[in-house]
Design an enzyme around this catalytic site. Structure first.
Site, PDB file in Angstrom:
ATOM      1  N   ARG A  99       0.847  -1.201   0.000  1.00  0.00           N
ATOM      2  CA  ARG A  99       0.000   0.000   0.000  1.00  0.00           C
ATOM      3  C   ARG A  99       0.878   1.245   0.000  1.00  0.00           C
ATOM      4  O   ARG A  99       0.576   2.240  -0.639  1.00  0.00           O
ATOM      5  CB  ARG A  99      -0.932   0.008   1.221  1.00  0.00           C
TER       6      ARG A  99
ATOM      7  N   TYR B 278     -15.174  16.600 -16.033  1.00  0.00           N
ATOM      8  CA  TYR B 278     -15.766  15.263 -16.189  1.00  0.00           C
ATOM      9  C   TYR B 278     -16.876  15.070 -15.158  1.00  0.00           C
ATOM     10  O   TYR B 278     -16.769  15.495 -14.014  1.00  0.00           O
ATOM     11  CB  TYR B 278     -14.645  14.227 -16.001  1.00  0.00           C
TER      12      TYR B 278
ATOM     13  N   ASP C 187      -6.219  18.609 -14.941  1.00  0.00           N
ATOM     14  CA  ASP C 187      -6.450  17.252 -15.436  1.00  0.00           C
ATOM     15  C   ASP C 187      -5.948  17.217 -16.874  1.00  0.00           C
ATOM     16  O   ASP C 187      -6.543  17.812 -17.764  1.00  0.00           O
ATOM     17  CB  ASP C 187      -7.950  16.912 -15.353  1.00  0.00           C
TER      18      ASP C 187
ATOM     19  N   LYS D 235      -6.762   6.041 -19.890  1.00  0.00           N
ATOM     20  CA  LYS D 235      -6.973   6.570 -21.232  1.00  0.00           C
ATOM     21  C   LYS D 235      -5.732   6.380 -22.110  1.00  0.00           C
ATOM     22  O   LYS D 235      -5.390   5.274 -22.433  1.00  0.00           O
ATOM     23  CB  LYS D 235      -7.405   8.042 -21.118  1.00  0.00           C
TER      24      LYS D 235
END
Lengths: 432, 383, 271
Positions: B48, B101, B173, B198
């Site tokens: 983690r 978004y 972004d 993406k």
């Protein structure tokens, strides 16, 4: 005085050096095709078999290597080579030492893929096979020819579940200077380490119990290291110079791991049925719980044998752990922890009742694999062997009422309840 | 070194032990420590907090964006969340692009607002609108340029200037253009956010996100959230993304060239009412796009004559283009934002920001341009 | 390669290249119960780098004929016979465990042809306990288990060797089983009886490399320190995490040390 690591410890730790770079506890997945050499001298010494090391993943891969060394260690062999499937393991193991004009003596009771390999494929390349009844070692001895170079069998036969008498067959092999290769898929090294009884090579479909979760196809060839290839001139691929590696004499230089080295140097290099690193990683996860799973497989199998033997809809039950089985004594000797989790039984009412049983079961999956963690059932007469007439079925040891069961790890009460449903459906069909 | 060299080699060194040319997939939860005194000496304790495979991707993305550090996350949304958690708290205010978004809008209005964070959704395509939205407690400005799906662009340099004055962090972004075409740090931004799902991956194989910081202080804040909330990227995803990144520029160039040709085709088509693609001279912010980015990307939208019904008909009839969410992959995808990606945004808000009902969003993939155009032509025929 | 030493057939592997006495020679001598295969990750390397390699099996081991020799002195005589039979001149002798005692003995007697000695995992003497000695005579399987259980370190027990797929313990056991039944007992008796190490070591004039395994339970540090202290011209290298079976457990590190030492002290024309 002497102390070696035990099976469960090896199944968790063998073959793995904790990643020296970051200390990652799990074996890293080396999803790579190739390896950067620190210098040309190292590169040439790896290619020339002067040292271990990785050049290209078709031949070796660090993640696959962990699995190979773990399997070799569990089996008590000198070396293992993993392959893309169990059939690839068998094929590579046979073709590493046999060629045109050579002969195999093999058990009749084997997985259909093995039979087909020996009956249809290998003859095209000049390798012929004589099959012997595994319950009759004398038949094996009688089948030996001058050009016999291999004895082959499955410890737990398919489909009759007859047990091969390892020591008797090994003795025949030793008498003839011929290696004895065992398909140990159904037993795994947990139930029986075949080298302890004189076998020289084992092959595995690790897809089955070894992996245990039905998530990856894979195979392994394990070199027992206990065959004296140099005692005869029958095995030139091992004992004669091998041109592609500066005329290396594998037997001279590698001794107990010469056979495995030949598979690595030839089959992996020239044919390339290599296991993928991701599959090796998944199979390693499975092997970590091999003994736990096998114990539960055996416990569930015994419970179901009891259930089936006492069920009014069952006409017969076949398993080597049943005193009624002709291999009962051999099973007690070679497989004291349990004789595998494949059971076959007859459903009263014949072909249609067998079919009805399968179709009514919900928990048990209807498919042609074995050795999954999940319970699997199949009705050979209407599926795997449906195009064969009754006479041929009988010859293959398959009856029309036969159901083959691969006992899984579910709660056995739930398996029984599921079978109850199946038997009720079979009864309705049988009554018609 | 050039971008193409760096997209292949940055962050990856051959495995020390075996020479493995690719970074292994360290599918391991934990790391064996050499001794108590040498705890953490090899850099990893628990996956983690850090994982060698994920680290390789983080180093690569840091290098490509020209930042100081990168933290990878399980999804692009986790990356946005981590950015907000790192720089916002109860009583603070953030300005978010009103065309961000839909997921960012949902995260802000439905979730983080419950924890006392105030949001203003400003038209960031107009720097004055951003400036006038600044409050005393504004701690962050989040822009997305070009925005999804409107393609509206925000002036990164101008807004970075406003943020600097306000003492706020400017997070961009950068998913649509990637550092190959647009490097926000060179324009004054503080944070670059990616949905690596993406273009970084590019093959529809993974979901993932990344936050790249341009200062150690910001990097530490993001890392702290990464470890505390545990919204991490898996080693498998990182490994696949590492492979995808190697062809990033090649795919971007090819897909963008196709997008340009498709935009021109659509603009000339009698059944198309309008097309939005930054590369078209007709695009309102064409000049800004040319100024702050070196390419126009492979996203565009268009409106078919005949409104929603016509748009739906087109999508139902189109071949080759896949009706699916996601974007940036080698497979060409087509979506209807109003019913799909932006369904959660209230109709009034959609109308205000320009997500019109007939808008069809196209993510241009790597297929042959002429096949993509033919498929559009055939589908438009059916409308 | 097979050749005669005083009328008895001897086998030695030459590492994949024909033996040429004109080249400098690297001779590898195995330990108790072993054979030439223990060296396969060292011998081939030298054979392909300008050296003639000879990794013989002692009499009665694997491929060599004859009765096993029962004293270190006899083994030294025999090895000298090998050198003479093949006209070995510039010899670098590499020895493991029991082989080191033979090397000490030979090194003290005929220093003229030895250019260097590499002594791996040994002291000046190798006392063997009674349990192992009697097991080697009466219960060979138990003796093999004791030897391999004690001999191999973690790399062996966990099958962690660097050759992909190989699990070295089983291979080591197979070699012992393949020897003539008396071989292991003869070897261990020879080890136990050898008392001339202290006298022999100071007579060794050639440069000596002492390779110590950090996790060796058969030749502990005290013993290897004593060996090094008695040699007039020795350097010591430690492979920290290896057990006694260094050539197999840590083959890469071992080969690197041998390479550096032999290349320097007995250079070949071609490297």
């Amino acid at each position: 005085m002497s102390r070696f690591l035990n099976f469960d410890t090896l199944s968790l730790h063998a073959g793995q050096v904790v990643d020296p770079e970051f200390g990652a506890r799990a074996a890293p997945i080396y999803q790579t095709t190739s390896y950067v050499f620190p210098d040309t001298d190292t590169a040439s010494s790896i290619f020339n078999l002067e040292r271990g090391g990785h050049a290209y993943t078709r031949i070796t891969n660090p993640t696959v290597g962990v699995l190979e060394q773990r399997i070799a260690s569990l089996e008590g062999g000198s070396a293992a080579v993993c392959t893309s499937s169990g059939m690839a393991a068998t094929y590579c193991a046979i073709t590493a030492i046999l060629g045109q004009g050579d002969h195999i003596v093999a058990s009749t009771q084997m997985y259909g893929g093995n039979i087909s390999l020996m009956k249809n494929t290998l003859p095209r390349f000049g390798i012929t096979t004589t099959f012997f009844d595994p319950t009759d070692p004398d038949a094996c001895r009688a089948a030996m020819q001058d050009n016999t170079k291999l004895i082959y069998g499955e410890l737990i036969g398919n489909p009759g579940l007859d047990i091969l008498d390892l020591e008797e067959i090994a003795k025949i092999g030793a008498d003839h200077h011929v290696p004895f290769m065992v398909d140990a898929t159904f037993n795994t090294p947990y139930l029986c380490r075949c080298f302890d009884y004189g076998a020289n090579i084992t092959v595995h479909s690790v897809t089955k119990w070894m992996g245990g979760h039905g998530v990856a196809i894979g195979g392994a060839v394990v070199d027992g290291g206990n065959f004296d290839w140099g005692a005869t001139d029958k095995y030139p691929t091992i004992t004669e110079p091998y041109a592609p590696f500066s005329g290396i004499n594998l037997w001279e230089e590698f001794g107990p791991s010469a056979f495995a080295t030949r598979i690595r140097a030839e089959a992996m290099r020239d044919i390339g049925p290599s296991m993928s690193p991701m599959n090796a990683f998944l199979l390693l996860q499975g092997i970590e719980t091999l003994s736990l799973r096998m114990d539960k497989h055996m416990a569930n199998t015994l419970e179901l044998l009891d259930y089936l033997s006492n069920h009014e809809q069952v006409s017969w039950v076949n398993h080597p752990s049943l005193p009624s089985h002709s291999s009962f004594d051999l099973a007690q000797r070679y497989l004291p922890k349990g004789a595998g989790s494949i059971v076959s039984f007859g459903v009263k009412g014949g072909r249609n009742a067998g079919k009805a049983f399968i179709e009514a079961c919900e928990l048990a999956s209807h498919l042609a694999n074995v050795g999954d963690a999940k319970t699997l059932i199949i009705h050979p007469a209407t599926t795997t062997h449906s195009r064969i007439d009754a006479e041929a079925l009988a010859a293959a040891g398959i009856t029309e009422d036969m159901v083959r069961l691969s006992v899984g790890l579910e709660d056995v009460a739930d398996i029984k309840a599921d079978f109850d449903t199946g038997f009720r459906a079979a009864k309705r069909v049988a009554a018609r | 070194m050039g971008f193409r060299t760096r997209q292949i080699h940055a962050g990856v060194t051959p495995d020390a032990e075996t020479g493995s040319i690719l970074t292994p997939i360290y599918q391991s939860t934990t790391y064996v420590q050499p001794s108590v005194d040498e705890y953490l000496s090899k850099g990893f304790t628990y996956s983690r907090s850090g994982n060698p495979t994920v680290k390789a991707l983080e180093l690569k993305l840091t290098d490509l964006e020209g930042g100081v550090d990168c933290a990878c996350f399980g999804t692009g949304m986790s990356a946005v969340l981590a950015t907000m958690l790192a720089f916002l708290e109860a009583g603070k205010h953030a300005i978010v692009s009103d065309v961000a978004y839909g997921g960012t809008y949902r995260l802000s209005t439905k979730i983080l607002s419950r924890f006392g964070i105030d949001y203003t959704f400003a038209d960031t395509s107009n720097a004055d609108d951003v400036a006038s939205s600044v409050r005393d407690n504004t701690a962050m400005i989040l822009t997305e340029t070009p925005a999804n799906p409107t393609m509206k662009c925000s002036d990164i340099a101008a807004i970075s200037e406003i943020a600097k004055k306000a003492g706020a962090v400017h997070a961009v972004d950068n998913t649509f253009l990637t550092p190959y075409y647009q490097r926000p740090f060179e324009l004054g931004a503080d944070i670059s956010i990616h949905s690596t799902t993406k273009y970084m991956d590019g093959h529809n194989a993974t979901v993932g996100g990344a936050v790249i910081s341009n200062s150690q202080e910001h990097a530490d804040a993001v890392r702290f959230i990464q470890n505390s909330t545990g919204t991490i990227m898996s080693p498998q995803v990182a490994w696949l993304t590492l492979q995808g990144c190697k062809t990033l520029s090649v795919r971007m160039d090819a897909q963008s060239a196709s997008a340009m040709a498709i935009a021109e085709f659509l603009e000339a088509h009698p059944k198309v009412r309008q097309v939005a693609y930054p590369g078209l001279e007709s695009f309102a912010q064409h000049e800004l796009s040319k100024r702050q980015a070196s390419g126009f990307g492979a996203m565009l939208w268009f409106e078919v004559e005949g409104g929603v019904a016509a748009g739906k008909k087109l999508m139902d009839n189109i071949e080759l283009w896949t009706l699916a969410e996601n974007l940036g992959s080698v497979e060409s995808l087509i979506t209807h934002p109003v019913t799909m990606t932006h369904a959660d945004v209230e109709p009034e808000e959609r109308a205000r920001v320009g997500i019109i009902d007939g808008l069809v969003r196209a993510s241009v993939g790597l297929e042959d341009t002429e096949d993509l155009i033919q498929a559009l032509a055939d589908a438009l025929e059916a409308v | 390669m097979y050749f005669d030493v005083k009328g008895t057939q001897v086998f030695a592997t030459t590492g994949g290249k024909p033996f040429d006495p004109a080249q400098p020679v690297v001779v590898f001598l195995h330990g108790a119960g072993g054979d030439h295969t223990v060296w396969n990750l060292q011998s081939r390397f030298f054979a392909f780098r300008g050296y003639s390699v000879l990794a013989p099996d002692l009499p009665g081991h694997t491929n060599s004929e004859g009765a096993p020799l029962v004293s270190i002195e006899a083994m030294a005589d025999w090895l000298n016979g090998v050198f003479e039979a093949l006209d070995c001149r510039d010899v670098s002798l590499v020895a493991h465990s029991m082989g080191c005692l033979v090397a000490l003995e030979l090194g003290s007697r005929c220093p003229d042809r030895l250019r260097s000695l590499s002594l791996i995992a040994s002291g000046l003497a190798t006392p063997v306990n009674d349990a192992l000695l009697s097991a080697a005579r009466d219960k060979p399987e138990a003796a093999i288990a004791m030897m391999t259980s004690w001999g191999y370190g973690a790399a062996g027990h966990y099958s962690r060797g660097p050759v992909p797929g190989n699990a070295m313990i089983a291979g080591g056991q197979m070699v012992m089983r393949g020897n003539s039944p008396e071989a292991l007992h003869a070897d261990l008796t020879a080890c136990n009886d050898y008392a001339n190490g202290k006298q022999a070591a100071p007579q060794v004039k050639a440069p000596v490399q002492v390779i110590v395994a950090g996790k060796d339970r058969m030749a502990p540090k005290k013993a290897t320190d004593e060996l090094a202290a008695h040699l007039p011209n020795a350097s010591v290298a430690v492979i920290a995490d290896s057990g006694h079976m260094v050539p197999q457990e840590a083959p890469n590190r071992c080969r690197q040390l041998l390479r550096d030492f032999i290349f320097q002290n007995n250079p070949a024309g071609q490297t």
